[in-house]
Design an enzyme around this catalytic site. Structure first.
Site, short mmCIF file in Angstrom:
data_model
loop_
_atom_site.label_atom_id
_atom_site.label_comp_id
_atom_site.label_asym_id
_atom_site.label_seq_id
_atom_site.Cartn_x
_atom_site.Cartn_y
_atom_site.Cartn_z
N ASP A 64 12.48 -6.13 6.07
CA ASP A 64 11.62 -5.32 5.22
C ASP A 64 10.81 -6.29 4.37
O ASP A 64 11.35 -6.94 3.47
CB ASP A 64 12.48 -4.40 4.34
CG ASP A 64 11.66 -3.61 3.33
OD1 ASP A 64 10.44 -3.79 3.26
OD2 ASP A 64 12.27 -2.80 2.60
N SER A 144 -8.91 -6.22 4.41
CA SER A 144 -9.46 -4.98 4.97
C SER A 144 -10.87 -4.80 4.47
O SER A 144 -11.27 -5.35 3.42
CB SER A 144 -8.60 -3.78 4.54
OG SER A 144 -9.22 -2.55 4.85
N TYR A 157 -4.76 2.48 -1.75
CA TYR A 157 -4.76 1.55 -0.61
C TYR A 157 -5.79 0.45 -0.83
O TYR A 157 -5.50 -0.74 -0.66
CB TYR A 157 -5.05 2.31 0.68
CG TYR A 157 -5.24 1.42 1.88
CD1 TYR A 157 -4.15 0.83 2.51
CD2 TYR A 157 -6.51 1.15 2.39
CE1 TYR A 157 -4.32 -0.01 3.61
CE2 TYR A 157 -6.69 0.33 3.49
CZ TYR A 157 -5.59 -0.25 4.10
OH TYR A 157 -5.76 -1.08 5.18
N LYS A 161 -5.56 -3.85 -1.21
CA LYS A 161 -6.29 -4.81 -0.40
C LYS A 161 -7.21 -5.69 -1.24
O LYS A 161 -7.42 -6.87 -0.93
CB LYS A 161 -7.08 -4.08 0.70
CG LYS A 161 -6.17 -3.42 1.74
CD LYS A 161 -5.23 -4.44 2.40
CE LYS A 161 -4.37 -3.83 3.49
NZ LYS A 161 -3.52 -4.84 4.15
#
Length: 261
Positions: A64, A144, A157, A161
């Site tokens: 993990d 991203s 999100y 990034k």
């Protein structure tokens, strides 16, 4: 097998599927032995079998990435098994599709621990090993298009990034004295299981047909098609290879012309 990465070892997190798998296979074709770190042991082993077919070494570790101790241990395990490593690719991450008003503590904590923590712990593990061994290694982080433009329902999100891009810039400056380069890669709309899930969520929220959001995103690219994992893997192969040795602190877009930076 001979190639630009012959004799090198690359460790890739989240390499059991999608972009991570494509990166693993591409670097193996370029001659590197591959360490695969993934939460799904069976998927990781399946990719490892494909890699061995290229005649290079492969090793897996179940981990993990949001757990610092687990990730450091997994990197050390692969380093021992493959006789060191030269390239660390912090690819593992998750998406989140939520309007800001709907984000709760658990949502924020989970994506932060994986998308930011997983990259930071990977940077740490690689840098510590490279410095100790005197290796002019390469660290490559999954950024991203969302690191350049925040968008509705992707706000948190995007924030993770943006953070990865900042970590990439900071690490590049901290480790330049050791000859270590740190770069990122910034995909746009990529045809993966992750985007399939995003598309289903957007369809439920907006009432559009499943697949329409993905098509609209893809058509927004100047090149008029969605990215494939192999498109992204090509950029990562460049960042992992010798032609990028004088490049650090950058997170270039590979989005088919969605943004122009």
């Amino acid at each position: 097998m001979s190639g630009v990465l012959t004799g090198k070892v690359a460790i890739i997190t989240g390499a059991g599927q999608g972009i991570g798998e494509a990166i693993a296979l591409r670097l193996a074709q370029d001659g590197a032995s591959i360490g695969i770190i993934d939460l799904d042991t069976s998927k990781a082993e399946s990719v490892a079998d494909k890699i061995r077919a290229f005649g290079v070494g492969a090793r897996t570790a179940t981990c993990d990435v949001s757990d610092r101790d687990q990730l450091h241990a997994a990197v050390a395990e692969i380093e021992t098994a493959l006789g060191g490593f030269d390239i660390m690719i912090n690819n593992a991450g998750i998406a989140q599709v939520l309007p800001l008003l709907e984000v709760r503590s658990d949502d924020l904590e989970r994506i932060t621990r994986i998308n930011i923590g997983g990259v930071l712990w990977g940077i740490q593990a690689a840098a510590a090993s490279f410095i100790e061994r005197g290796i002019r290694g390469k660290i490559i982080n999954a950024c991203s298009i969302a690191a350049f433009l925040g968008q509705p329902v992707f706000g948190v999100y995007s924030s993770t990034k943006f953070a990865v891009r900042a970590l990439t810039q900071a690490a590049a400056q901290e480790y330049a004295q050791y000859g270590i380069t740190v770069n990122g890669y910034s995909p746009g709309t990529v045809g993966t299981d992750m985007w399939d899930e995003i598309d289903r969520i957007l369809a439920d929220r907006s009432g559009v047909a499943v697949g329409e959001s993905f098509r609209n995103q893809a058509h927004a690219a100047a090149l008029g098609r969605p990215s494939t994992p192999d498109d992204v893997a090509g950029l990562v192969a460049f960042l992992a290879g010798p032609d990028s040795d004088y490049m650090t602190g950058q997170s270039p877009l590979v989005d088919g012309g969605m943004l122009f930076n």
